[in-house]
Enzyme design. Sequence first.
Site, PDB file in Angstrom:
ATOM      1  N   PRO A 111     -59.098 -19.388 -55.289  1.00 25.94           N
ATOM      2  CG  PRO A 111     -61.406 -19.012 -55.407  1.00 25.94           C
ATOM      3  CD  PRO A 111     -60.179 -18.660 -54.601  1.00 25.94           C
ATOM      4  CB  CYS A 112     -56.322 -19.082 -59.747  1.00 25.96           C
ATOM      5  SG  CYS A 112     -55.281 -20.483 -59.327  1.00 25.96           S
TER       6      CYS A 112
END
Length: 286
Positions: free
Chosen positions: A247-248
């Site tokens: 989850p950048c």
Amino acid sequence: MDATEHINYQRIEAAIEYIRDNFRGQPNLDEVAEKIHLSPSHFQRLFQDWAGTSPKKFLQYISIEHAKQLINEDRQLSLFDVAHETGLSSTSRLHDLFVTIEGMTPAEYKNGGKDLQINFEFSESPFGNVIVASTPKGICYMAFDSNPEKALNDLVAKFPNASFSRQTDELQKNALKIFEHDWNHPQQVKLHLKGTDFQLKVWESLLKIPLGHLATYGKIAEAIHQPTASRAVGTAIGSNPVAFLIPCHRVIQSSGVFGGYMWGPTRKTAIIGWEHAQINSSDETL
């Protein structure tokens, strides 16, 4: 994704972009609906179906003016505290969705995936079409792209010496469950990633940011015990090969601004809001 779903996604994408660009003016339902050429009632239903929350609540969520004010008033206040006080994050039982990482060997990294067999397939998501690819060890690539030819070319460029086969496997099916609205039974997903030791540490740290929470580049640098490496952390985040699963999109600037995203800032805003809606939905069923 059929033609109607594609058009609906484009409408919601346009609405989110308008809200994101104009949140300071707190546009009402009628104003946003007019911008995407829908009646207010139709827009309300479509947005609710897509995001799991109302346009008004979504607007409240992405409004960061209060967060900025808190930061300016107290520089010692952590961004996590600011986010919590302004509704930008929420605790959730879903944070125990952890993804195990098995990095490729140095030889695999060096030879561009030689002797690797990679399966790939195209699928749909709430945020547009995705390509997902896997080796026998785990998911090695996932990206948002509406152009299948370009998506495949980008995958091949990552592993120029690998063998590719278009077929769906259980690893891919398991990974794609993360887009489902029923989050009560998250599945473990394995990743098989090509990256340097530093990149793998950064990506693994991203996996520890719970759904609905936000972190800064500085916080990630601290988490990997390299507090002065914020810029390098940003570069590693920008090289993330697995959209959404790693989850950048949960990493934002220290000012509270959401910032850029490899697959588009509008999509980043949409994902953050969608995740927040999933938490709200889960909390309401408790």
